[in-house]
Enzyme design. Structure first.
Site, mmCIF file in Angstrom:
data_model
loop_
_atom_site.group_PDB
_atom_site.id
_atom_site.type_symbol
_atom_site.label_atom_id
_atom_site.label_comp_id
_atom_site.label_asym_id
_atom_site.label_seq_id
_atom_site.Cartn_x
_atom_site.Cartn_y
_atom_site.Cartn_z
ATOM 1 N N GLY A 1 4.304 3.149 2.292
ATOM 2 C CA GLY A 1 5.481 3.625 1.578
ATOM 3 C C GLY A 1 5.927 2.651 0.495
ATOM 4 C CB SER B 1 -0.937 0.008 1.209
ATOM 5 O OG SER B 1 -0.251 0.523 2.325
ATOM 6 C CE LYS B 2 2.169 7.481 -2.710
ATOM 7 N NZ LYS B 2 3.335 7.614 -3.555
ATOM 8 N NE ARG B 3 -3.352 3.928 4.610
ATOM 9 C CZ ARG B 3 -4.026 2.947 5.180
ATOM 10 N NH1 ARG B 3 -3.959 2.762 6.468
ATOM 11 N NH2 ARG B 3 -4.797 2.149 4.459
#
Ligand code: GLU
Length: 490
Positions: free
Chosen positions: A259, A255-257
């Site tokens: 990183g 996930s983008k969250r």
């Protein structure tokens, strides 16, 4: 729209970056259409967006363009069932929602925020999933008309049954059954008159003649409600193809969250777009053979969506890096050099760039890379002699130690000083003559010289190549440094 051809759509919400999972969805969506000579459509789903992200749609166009996933219809190329940007379709949904109200498949809801909050709080207190209680479903026709005439704010909700079950088929996950008691009466039209994301998605897929809905499996749980909408309208249900999640490891989703890499990040990290596309094609799909390297064209031929797996795919950076290395090796020398140049600029001054035989450096490093970003570190030694410890002169297999290394360097120095011309071949001949003169194995001469020239335990190129690249003067200087180090530090 009625069609006999396969029509798929990639329906991204413009977030400003292309997540690897979204790109894989785009790829599979494209492949499913193209495998059957069908149409691949781009629809921008921007209705539910909390905030406008500058340039976010361009990221989508650019990525599709760069990766060769060319769409047949879309906001920028047009098509018969546009507009292809959801916010430009705003006016098209209300009549469909009203149509469902007329059929008893949806209803007006005038509940206030306070009432809905209270319902939610009550559900939370009872530790059950919050669900709308159909309060407004029971309003009389007169009450509804009065409320509407008074201009009371309303939403339109889907009217789901409370008993029985909803069944739907997913090509990957099989038959899925859900108890209707679990289905919330989701909102179709919001108080501002605009559709919810879920409603717009279904209406658009139908109006755009989408035959295969391809998306991430996070939408699997919404699909029963989608299905009920198709049935309520009397529309044909599309073929559902939900793709398995892409995981960072056995427990965490990529996930983008966290990183984790977006497509842009991967390019910045030195991966080639074609290698990334090849790699993500295999995240949840396999051709049924051991083959792993595929061009986009080959994928179009081979991609059978029935081979998509339902088990989560792990994003394995080691494997991607291996594959990227294979793609780098397969580049033409010219193309590789072109790509390498910007990394050389990070290391060499303008003057150095002019003097150094950069093409020659490229030919030495092309087969040694996993990612392009390894280039600066790899070529740094051509710029200046790295700090190093003399222990690297000692090599068991080459039978070198401090004494014989020093001897070799001291013997080689005067011969190399007189060497003209300074070429790969002449340096090689010099070294081989020294090998013959000393009556030793090649390694015993070459290892100390290579070590002195590179200051590293391993290097792209050996004595001849490094010597040629750094030039005569610098080579002699490095050998002198070696002699000095071995004399003082051993
Ligand atoms: N707009 C959704 C997303 O970006 C796609 C939903 C769908 O493909 O049905 O995740």
């Amino acid at each position: 729209m009625v069609t006999n051809e396969v029509r798929t759509r990639f329906a991204p919400s413009p977030t400003g970056y292309m997540h690897v999972g979204n790109l894989r969805t785009a790829l599979y969506t494209y492949l499913i259409a193209k495998h059957d000579n069908g149409k691949f459509i781009l629809r921008i789903e921007d209705t539910d967006q909390e905030r406008y992200v500058e340039g976010a749609v361009d990221v989508i166009y650019n990525t599709l363009n760069l990766t060769g996933l060319h769409h047949d219809e879309g906001p920028d190329v047009g098509g018969e069932v546009g507009p292809y940007i959801q916010s430009e379709r705003k006016g098209m949904y209300m009549e469909h929602a009203k149509n469902l109200v007329d059929k008893g498949e949806a209803y007006y809801c005038f509940c206030t925020k306070e009432r809905l909050d209270a319902l939610r709080a009550d559900a939370e207190a009872r530790k059950v999933t919050p669900k709308y209680d159909k309060h407004c479903k029971h309003l009389s026709k007169e009450e509804i008309e009065k409320n509407l005439a008074e201009g009371k704010p309303f939403v339109i909700r889907q009217n789901n049954p409370t008993d029985g079950e909803t069944v739907f088929e997913d090509e990957i996950y099989g038959t899925i059954r859900v108890d209707n008691s679990e289905l919330d009466d989701m909102i179709l039209i919001k108080t501002d008159g605009l559709p919810t994301y879920n409603f717009a998605n279904v209406v658009d897929d139908h109006l755009m003649g989408i035959t295969h809905v391809v998306r991430g499996n996070e939408y699997l749980s919404s699909s029963p409600k989608y299905n009920r909408l198709y049935n309520a309208f009397g529309w044909p249900v599309p073929i559902y193809i939900h793709c398995p999640p892409i995981m960072k490891d056995s427990t965490q989703k990529l996930s983008k969250r966290n990183g984790d890499a977006s497509f842009e990040d991967l390019l910045k990290k030195g991966y080639l777009k074609d290698a990334v596309m090849n790699y993500i094609a295999l995240l949840g799909w396999n051709p049924g053979t051991d083959e792993e390297i595929f061009s986009l064209e080959e994928l179009v031929g081979k991609f059978d969506y029935h081979n998509i797996s339902k088990s989560p795919a792990i994003f394995d950076t080691v494997k991607l890096t291996w594959m990227n290395g294979e793609y780098i090796k397969a580049l033409s020398p010219e193309n590789f050099h072109e790509l390498a140049l910007k990394y050389y600029e990070q290391v060499f001054s303008h003057d150095k760039m002019d003097i150094l035989d950069l093409e020659f450096i490229s030919s030495l490093i092309q087969t040694r890379l996993g990612v392009l970003t390894e280039i600066p570190d790899m070529v740094q030694m051509f710029n200046e002699l790295p700090e190093h410890n003399i222990s690297i002169y000692v090599h068991k297999k080459m039978k070198t130690n401090y004494e014989n290394s020093l001897e070799v360097l001291e013997k080689a120095l005067p011969i190399l000083q007189n060497l003209e011309p300074w070429t790969v071949e002449s340096i090689e001949k010099t070294c081989m003559d020294l090998v013959a003169e000393m009556g030793v194995k090649n390694g015993l001469v070459l290892w100390p010289l290579r070590t002195a020239l590179s200051g590293q335990p391993s290097s792209p190129g050996g004595v001849y190549e490094i010597g040629k690249i750094v030039g005569k003067e610098e080579s002699l200087k490095r050998i002198r440094v070696g002699i000095n180090k071995l004399k003082t530090e051993a």
